[in-house]
Design a protein around this motif. Structure first.
Motif, mmCIF file in Angstrom:
data_model
loop_
_atom_site.group_PDB
_atom_site.id
_atom_site.type_symbol
_atom_site.label_atom_id
_atom_site.label_comp_id
_atom_site.label_asym_id
_atom_site.label_seq_id
_atom_site.Cartn_x
_atom_site.Cartn_y
_atom_site.Cartn_z
ATOM 1 N N ASP A 177 1.924 22.102 -9.009
ATOM 2 C CA ASP A 177 0.507 22.367 -9.235
ATOM 3 C C ASP A 177 0.239 21.937 -10.666
ATOM 4 O OD1 ASP A 177 -2.031 23.380 -9.674
ATOM 5 O OD2 ASP A 177 -1.665 25.259 -8.601
ATOM 6 N N CYS A 178 -0.179 20.688 -10.830
ATOM 7 C CA CYS A 178 -0.216 20.072 -12.155
ATOM 8 C C CYS A 178 -1.113 20.805 -13.140
ATOM 9 C CB CYS A 178 -0.681 18.621 -12.033
ATOM 10 S SG CYS A 178 0.428 17.556 -11.088
ATOM 11 N N VAL A 179 -2.212 21.386 -12.668
ATOM 12 C CA VAL A 179 -3.169 21.988 -13.594
ATOM 13 C C VAL A 179 -2.879 23.458 -13.863
ATOM 14 C CG1 VAL A 179 -4.940 20.379 -12.790
ATOM 15 C CG2 VAL A 179 -4.845 22.682 -11.810
ATOM 16 N N ARG A 180 -1.957 24.030 -13.145
ATOM 17 C CA ARG A 180 -1.640 25.454 -13.299
ATOM 18 C C ARG A 180 -0.964 25.714 -14.643
ATOM 19 N NH1 ARG A 180 0.458 29.321 -8.809
ATOM 20 N NH2 ARG A 180 1.293 31.077 -10.000
ATOM 21 N N ARG A 181 -1.306 26.854 -15.248
ATOM 22 C CA ARG A 181 -0.644 27.291 -16.459
ATOM 23 C C ARG A 181 -0.437 28.808 -16.391
ATOM 24 N NH1 ARG A 181 -0.049 22.720 -16.468
ATOM 25 N NH2 ARG A 181 -0.328 21.173 -18.116
ATOM 26 N N THR A 182 0.779 29.205 -16.049
ATOM 27 C CA THR A 182 1.132 30.621 -15.964
ATOM 28 C C THR A 182 2.527 30.802 -16.546
ATOM 29 O OG1 THR A 182 2.091 30.375 -13.749
ATOM 30 C CG2 THR A 182 -0.229 30.991 -13.865
ATOM 31 N N PRO A 198 2.665 6.735 -20.097
ATOM 32 C CA PRO A 198 1.282 6.422 -19.719
ATOM 33 C C PRO A 198 1.033 6.589 -18.221
ATOM 34 C CG PRO A 198 2.069 4.823 -21.302
ATOM 35 C CD PRO A 198 3.253 5.660 -20.935
ATOM 36 N N ALA A 199 1.994 6.209 -17.390
ATOM 37 C CA ALA A 199 1.797 6.343 -15.941
ATOM 38 C C ALA A 199 1.664 7.801 -15.541
ATOM 39 C CB ALA A 199 2.960 5.689 -15.191
ATOM 40 N N LEU A 200 2.475 8.680 -16.120
ATOM 41 C CA LEU A 200 2.364 10.099 -15.766
ATOM 42 C C LEU A 200 1.079 10.698 -16.320
ATOM 43 C CD1 LEU A 200 3.621 12.392 -14.250
ATOM 44 C CD2 LEU A 200 5.002 12.954 -16.250
ATOM 45 N N LYS A 201 0.673 10.270 -17.494
ATOM 46 C CA LYS A 201 -0.618 10.723 -18.025
ATOM 47 C C LYS A 201 -1.757 10.347 -17.077
ATOM 48 C CE LYS A 201 0.518 10.599 -22.967
ATOM 49 N NZ LYS A 201 0.199 9.960 -24.267
ATOM 50 N N SER A 202 -1.692 9.147 -16.509
ATOM 51 C CA SER A 202 -2.717 8.706 -15.570
ATOM 52 C C SER A 202 -2.720 9.584 -14.321
ATOM 53 C CB SER A 202 -2.473 7.246 -15.206
ATOM 54 O OG SER A 202 -3.371 6.807 -14.217
ATOM 55 N N TRP A 203 -1.540 9.873 -13.793
ATOM 56 C CA TRP A 203 -1.440 10.751 -12.619
ATOM 57 C C TRP A 203 -2.051 12.119 -12.923
ATOM 58 C CZ3 TRP A 203 0.799 10.372 -7.637
ATOM 59 C CH2 TRP A 203 0.988 11.596 -6.972
ATOM 60 N N LEU A 204 -1.724 12.691 -14.079
ATOM 61 C CA LEU A 204 -2.221 14.025 -14.434
ATOM 62 C C LEU A 204 -3.735 14.029 -14.621
ATOM 63 C CD1 LEU A 204 0.591 15.163 -16.876
ATOM 64 C CD2 LEU A 204 0.195 15.950 -14.544
ATOM 65 N N ALA A 205 -4.280 12.958 -15.181
ATOM 66 C CA ALA A 205 -5.739 12.870 -15.314
ATOM 67 C C ALA A 205 -6.404 12.863 -13.946
ATOM 68 C CB ALA A 205 -6.115 11.622 -16.105
ATOM 69 N N ASP A 206 -5.830 12.142 -13.003
ATOM 70 C CA ASP A 206 -6.371 12.130 -11.644
ATOM 71 C C ASP A 206 -6.227 13.502 -10.975
ATOM 72 O OD1 ASP A 206 -7.026 9.476 -11.933
ATOM 73 O OD2 ASP A 206 -5.341 8.719 -10.742
ATOM 74 N N ALA A 207 -5.115 14.173 -11.226
ATOM 75 C CA ALA A 207 -4.912 15.502 -10.655
ATOM 76 C C ALA A 207 -5.959 16.484 -11.176
ATOM 77 C CB ALA A 207 -3.508 16.006 -10.976
ATOM 78 N N GLU A 208 -6.244 16.412 -12.470
ATOM 79 C CA GLU A 208 -7.266 17.291 -13.049
ATOM 80 C C GLU A 208 -8.637 16.989 -12.458
ATOM 81 O OE1 GLU A 208 -6.912 16.680 -17.218
ATOM 82 O OE2 GLU A 208 -4.961 17.727 -17.359
ATOM 83 N N THR A 229 0.848 -1.186 0.000
ATOM 84 C CA THR A 229 0.000 0.000 0.000
ATOM 85 C C THR A 229 0.883 1.235 0.000
ATOM 86 O OG1 THR A 229 -1.785 -1.111 1.200
ATOM 87 C CG2 THR A 229 -1.757 1.297 1.269
ATOM 88 N N LEU A 230 0.607 2.152 -0.917
ATOM 89 C CA LEU A 230 1.308 3.431 -0.974
ATOM 90 C C LEU A 230 0.341 4.526 -0.546
ATOM 91 C CD1 LEU A 230 4.007 4.827 -1.810
ATOM 92 C CD2 LEU A 230 2.915 5.268 -4.028
ATOM 93 N N VAL A 231 0.690 5.225 0.515
ATOM 94 C CA VAL A 231 -0.118 6.331 1.014
ATOM 95 C C VAL A 231 0.476 7.618 0.449
ATOM 96 C CG1 VAL A 231 -1.048 7.471 3.053
ATOM 97 C CG2 VAL A 231 -0.563 5.010 3.113
ATOM 98 N N ILE A 232 -0.369 8.403 -0.216
ATOM 99 C CA ILE A 232 0.093 9.605 -0.905
ATOM 100 C C ILE A 232 -0.799 10.795 -0.553
ATOM 101 C CG2 ILE A 232 1.035 8.258 -2.811
ATOM 102 C CD1 ILE A 232 -1.417 9.111 -4.476
ATOM 103 N N GLY A 233 -0.368 11.980 -0.980
ATOM 104 C CA GLY A 233 -1.181 13.187 -0.850
ATOM 105 C C GLY A 233 -1.932 13.476 -2.130
ATOM 106 N N ASN A 234 -2.448 14.701 -2.242
ATOM 107 C CA ASN A 234 -3.157 15.107 -3.452
ATOM 108 C C ASN A 234 -2.270 14.917 -4.674
ATOM 109 O OD1 ASN A 234 -3.654 16.868 -1.048
ATOM 110 N ND2 ASN A 234 -5.465 17.447 -2.233
ATOM 111 N N LYS A 235 -2.831 14.401 -5.735
ATOM 112 C CA LYS A 235 -2.037 14.220 -6.939
ATOM 113 C C LYS A 235 -1.707 15.546 -7.612
ATOM 114 C CE LYS A 235 -2.967 9.408 -7.921
ATOM 115 N NZ LYS A 235 -3.544 8.384 -8.805
ATOM 116 N N ASN A 236 -2.513 16.554 -7.406
ATOM 117 C CA ASN A 236 -2.187 17.841 -8.012
ATOM 118 C C ASN A 236 -0.990 18.511 -7.344
ATOM 119 O OD1 ASN A 236 -2.871 19.831 -10.042
ATOM 120 N ND2 ASN A 236 -3.358 21.178 -8.326
ATOM 121 N N PHE A 237 -0.790 18.270 -6.066
ATOM 122 C CA PHE A 237 0.196 19.042 -5.314
ATOM 123 C C PHE A 237 1.371 18.241 -4.754
ATOM 124 C CE2 PHE A 237 -3.940 21.296 -4.411
ATOM 125 C CZ PHE A 237 -3.703 22.365 -5.260
ATOM 126 N N SER A 238 1.238 16.947 -4.560
ATOM 127 C CA SER A 238 2.228 16.207 -3.784
ATOM 128 C C SER A 238 3.346 15.661 -4.664
ATOM 129 C CB SER A 238 1.572 15.066 -2.997
ATOM 130 O OG SER A 238 2.520 14.455 -2.155
#
Length: 217
Positions: free
Chosen positions: A120-125, A196-206, A8-17
């Motif tokens: 902040d995965c979804v940020r665009r600045t 593909p694994a990073l794409k999956s993480w980013l989809a979850d973050a969004e 089991t891997l315990v993690i934080g928010n996918k957008n921020f962690s």
């Protein structure tokens, strides 16, 4: 790769962690079968729950049977031995030492970039960064160029390794904050974003952020 004992891997928010991303990405990329527990950072739920899993009160933390492993790099090293049969590092000893040094520098350094540009995965600045953060970016770019030129890419040491898992959050910061880098660095960022694994993480973050916005309406 699978095991009779599902960790089991315990993690934080996918957008921020960013620290959570590193071991998660390695495990997913190498098809390790694991359970995921996600705790929202800096919330009452997090502080009420994290003590069940982590002796430090931080994420990530890996539980494998009775064993508890905390700290991202320690989890990466353990996972490499436990499930990957060493595939997480380059096979050549000298190259492996280089990869470890590059990973350790990420683990302990680049504080200005981390503090000014939190993941902040979804940020665009395109916000300006300080001279200190720019020095961090320039050092990282030098590392990336050297590794890509030496080992031929597409990743830092040829194939995907623990070193790439360590630097994946930097690639996301470059994308999120519009940080200027050269063509070799942009190619490397593109290689990571194509996983593909990073794409999956980013989809979850969004999805996280969409749900968070709905909850505040």
């Amino acid at each position: 790769m699978t095991s009779s004992t599902r960790p089991t891997l315990v993690i934080g928010n996918k957008n921020f962690s960013s620290w959570s991303l590193r071991p998660w990405l390695l495990l997913k990329h190498f098809d390790v079968d694991f359970a995921e527990i996600r705790l929202p950072l800096d919330t009452p739920e997090f502080y009420a729950t994290i003590g069940r899993y982590s002796p430090t009160g931080r994420v990530p933390v890996l539980q494998d049977g009775e064993l508890v492993v905390w700290d991202s790099l320690a989890i990466l090293e353990y996972s490499n031995e436990r499930w990957l049969e060493g595939a997480g590092w380059p096979a050549d000893r000298a190259t492996r030492a280089h990869a470890r040094a590059v990973s350790a520098e990420m683990h302990s350094g680049f504080q200005a970039l981390r503090s000014e540009c939190p993941m902040d995965c979804v940020r665009r600045t395109r916000d300006p960064i300080s001279a200190e953060a720019r020095r961090d970016v320039d050092r990282i770019a030098t590392l990336w160029r050297d590794c890509r030129n030496r080992y031929g890419g597409p990743f830092l040491f040829g194939g995907f390794s623990i070193a790439d898992a360590m630097y994946a959050p930097v690639a996301l910061r470059i994308t999120s904050y519009g940080i200027d880098v050269g063509p070799i660095e942009r190619e490397y960022v593109g290689a990571l974003l194509g996983l593909p694994a990073l794409k999956s993480w980013l989809a979850d973050a969004e999805a996280e952020q969409r749900n968070a916005h709905k909850a505040t309406r």
